[in-house]
Design an enzyme around this catalytic site. Structure first.
Site, PDB file in Angstrom:
ATOM      1  N   CYS A  74      55.062  26.221  25.846  1.00 15.09           N
ATOM      2  CA  CYS A  74      56.472  26.635  25.948  1.00 15.09           C
ATOM      3  C   CYS A  74      56.628  27.752  26.980  1.00 15.09           C
ATOM      4  O   CYS A  74      56.217  28.897  26.743  1.00 15.09           O
ATOM      5  CB  CYS A  74      56.938  27.091  24.563  1.00 15.09           C
ATOM      6  SG  CYS A  74      58.551  27.880  24.528  1.00 15.09           S
ATOM      7  N   CYS A 111      58.608  30.789  25.806  1.00 12.05           N
ATOM      8  CA  CYS A 111      57.803  31.571  24.861  1.00 12.05           C
ATOM      9  C   CYS A 111      56.879  32.518  25.620  1.00 12.05           C
ATOM     10  O   CYS A 111      56.745  33.691  25.259  1.00 12.05           O
ATOM     11  CB  CYS A 111      56.962  30.657  23.973  1.00 12.05           C
ATOM     12  SG  CYS A 111      57.910  29.498  22.978  1.00 12.05           S
TER      13      CYS A 111
END
Length: 101
Positions: free
Chosen positions: A27, A30
């Protein structure tokens, strides 16, 4: 920032204010958010910041109803008090946290 496993999650959020980032290595948002959360964790005495890798701990992500990464959940003494999805700048995260702490 400590990474929690499925077995550690419940105990980790039962005491005090705990901000949990649900994310994954794949991600991009993230990865962008983690240095910001590390900084918040170092600066705030009223909050512990932890993360859950959704791939390594799928049971916790499922049980918490996590559908997107990154998702942030704020717990106070074991009770979920706030949730948001997506990466945000530090100033916006602190503004989101303030009414709940």
């Amino acid at each position: 920032m400590r990474t929690l496993t499925d077995d550690e999650f419940t105990e980790a959020v039962t005491s005090g204010n705990v901000l949990v980032e649900f994310g994954a290595a794949w991600c991009g948002p993230c990865r962008m958010l983690e240095p910001v959360l590390d900084e918040i964790d170092r600066e705030r005495d009223d909050l512990t910041v932890v993360k859950v890798d959704m791939d390594a701990s799928p049971r916790t992500a499922r049980d918490q109803g996590i559908m997107s990464a990154p998702t942030l959940q704020l717990y106070r003494d074991g009770r979920l008090v706030a949730q948001t999805v997506g990466a945000r700048p530090k100033i916006h995260l602190n503004a989101w946290l303030e009414p709940h702490l």
